[in-house]
Design a protein around this motif. Structure first.
Motif, PDB file in Angstrom:
ATOM      1  N   ASP A   1      -2.329  -4.696  -6.849  1.00 27.28           N
ATOM      2  CA  ASP A   1      -0.979  -4.198  -6.605  1.00 27.28           C
ATOM      3  C   ASP A   1       0.054  -5.279  -6.959  1.00 27.28           C
ATOM      4  OD1 ASP A   1       1.385  -3.167  -5.557  1.00 27.28           O
ATOM      5  OD2 ASP A   1       0.512  -2.669  -3.609  1.00 27.28           O
ATOM      6  N   ASP A   2       0.970  -4.965  -7.875  1.00 29.85           N
ATOM      7  CA  ASP A   2       2.027  -5.907  -8.273  1.00 29.85           C
ATOM      8  C   ASP A   2       2.840  -6.397  -7.079  1.00 29.85           C
ATOM      9  OD1 ASP A   2       1.366  -5.619 -10.950  1.00 29.85           O
ATOM     10  OD2 ASP A   2       3.023  -4.245 -11.393  1.00 29.85           O
TER      11      ASP A   2
ATOM     12  N   ARG B   1       9.812  -5.150 -14.930  1.00 31.93           N
ATOM     13  CA  ARG B   1      10.955  -4.564 -14.199  1.00 31.93           C
ATOM     14  C   ARG B   1      10.918  -4.992 -12.731  1.00 31.93           C
ATOM     15  NH1 ARG B   1       9.743  -0.114 -17.129  1.00 31.93           N
ATOM     16  NH2 ARG B   1       8.652   0.860 -15.392  1.00 31.93           N
ATOM     17  N   GLY B   2       9.736  -4.889 -12.129  1.00 29.27           N
ATOM     18  CA  GLY B   2       9.595  -5.304 -10.734  1.00 29.27           C
ATOM     19  C   GLY B   2       9.839  -6.791 -10.545  1.00 29.27           C
TER      20      GLY B   2
ATOM     21  N   ARG C   1       2.404  -0.303 -18.257  1.00 34.14           N
ATOM     22  CA  ARG C   1       1.997  -1.140 -17.114  1.00 34.14           C
ATOM     23  C   ARG C   1       2.688  -2.499 -17.187  1.00 34.14           C
ATOM     24  NH1 ARG C   1       1.290  -3.388 -13.132  1.00 34.14           N
ATOM     25  NH2 ARG C   1      -0.610  -4.101 -12.153  1.00 34.14           N
ATOM     26  N   VAL C   2       2.732  -3.078 -18.379  1.00 32.88           N
ATOM     27  CA  VAL C   2       3.394  -4.372 -18.575  1.00 32.88           C
ATOM     28  C   VAL C   2       4.882  -4.241 -18.280  1.00 32.88           C
ATOM     29  CG1 VAL C   2       3.936  -6.180 -20.253  1.00 32.88           C
ATOM     30  CG2 VAL C   2       1.663  -5.132 -20.252  1.00 32.88           C
ATOM     31  N   SER C   3       5.521  -3.197 -18.806  1.00 32.43           N
ATOM     32  CA  SER C   3       6.957  -2.977 -18.557  1.00 32.43           C
ATOM     33  C   SER C   3       7.244  -2.810 -17.076  1.00 32.43           C
ATOM     34  CB  SER C   3       7.446  -1.742 -19.318  1.00 32.43           C
ATOM     35  OG  SER C   3       7.417  -1.988 -20.690  1.00 32.43           O
TER      36      SER C   3
ATOM     37  N   MET D   1      12.662  -8.563  -8.219  1.00 29.45           N
ATOM     38  CA  MET D   1      12.297  -9.546  -7.193  1.00 29.45           C
ATOM     39  C   MET D   1      13.133 -10.807  -7.346  1.00 29.45           C
ATOM     40  SD  MET D   1      10.524 -12.638  -6.765  1.00 29.45           S
ATOM     41  CE  MET D   1       9.604 -12.751  -8.272  1.00 29.45           C
ATOM     42  N   LEU D   2      13.322 -11.266  -8.584  1.00 32.20           N
ATOM     43  CA  LEU D   2      14.092 -12.492  -8.798  1.00 32.20           C
ATOM     44  C   LEU D   2      15.540 -12.363  -8.383  1.00 32.20           C
ATOM     45  CD1 LEU D   2      12.791 -13.778 -12.250  1.00 32.20           C
ATOM     46  CD2 LEU D   2      12.306 -14.717  -9.977  1.00 32.20           C
TER      47      LEU D   2
END
Length: 181
Positions: free
Chosen positions: A106-107, A169-170, A163-165, A174-175
């Protein structure tokens, strides 16, 4: 930190005073932030950002900055000792977070870990340098990707551009955090 203090202030002075650069930005590489592969646990906790609580390893922030700060004080508080940026390396979907083949999970674990790392590392900087300097030092990831891509293992997510995108984005959300970290 000792190596940085022994070389970077002189290099900054040389670049500015001899070579004539107007702006010289110094970067101190402190290593990796950690992760479960380095012994910091991540566990479900709905009350925490991204639904996960994370252990924090302050060692690299503290070791580097304590050494540089001591040299800064010994120099008579020469501002050329203060790093402009602290840099880490990270390949999130990789051995820093799991040893499972494909490095899939999970990212939100990565996002929770790094949000926690940023907030707590900022607090450590403020403890060592004080709020004026500690809040001015920036963080950077000078070597980074969504996942590992090595001979001994590659993140399975690289096979799916969506999946990479989604990860990136997440990551950028977060940043953004609270605008201070």
């Amino acid at each position: 930190g000792q190596k940085y203090a022994a070389t970077m202030p002189a290099l900054k002075k040389y670049a500015r005073d001899v070579l004539g650069f107007r702006q010289v930005v110094t970067v101190g590489y402190i290593g990796v932030p950690g992760g479960p592969g380095w012994g910091q646990r991540i566990w479900r906790d709905r009350r925490k950002p991204y639904g996960y609580a994370c252990q924090y390893q302050r060692r690299w922030i503290v070791e580097f900055n304590t050494a540089v700060h001591a040299a800064y004080v010994a120099s008579g508080r020469d501002p050329d000792y203060i790093p402009d940026v602290l840099s880490i390396h990270s390949y999130s979907h990789g051995p820093d977070f799991t040893s499972r083949r494909g490095y899939e999970f999970d990212d939100r674990k990565v996002f929770a870990f790094f949000r926690n790392w940023l907030v707590r590392s900022r607090k450590e900087l403020v403890k060592i340098w004080g709020p004026t300097i500690g809040n001015r030092i920036r963080f950077s990831i000078s070597e980074w990707n969504a996942g590992a891509n090595e001979d001994d293992g590659t993140w399975s997510g690289f096979r799916d551009p969506a999946r990479v995108s989604a990860f990136y984005r997440g990551w950028y959300r977060m940043l953004q955090g609270n605008g201070r970290t």
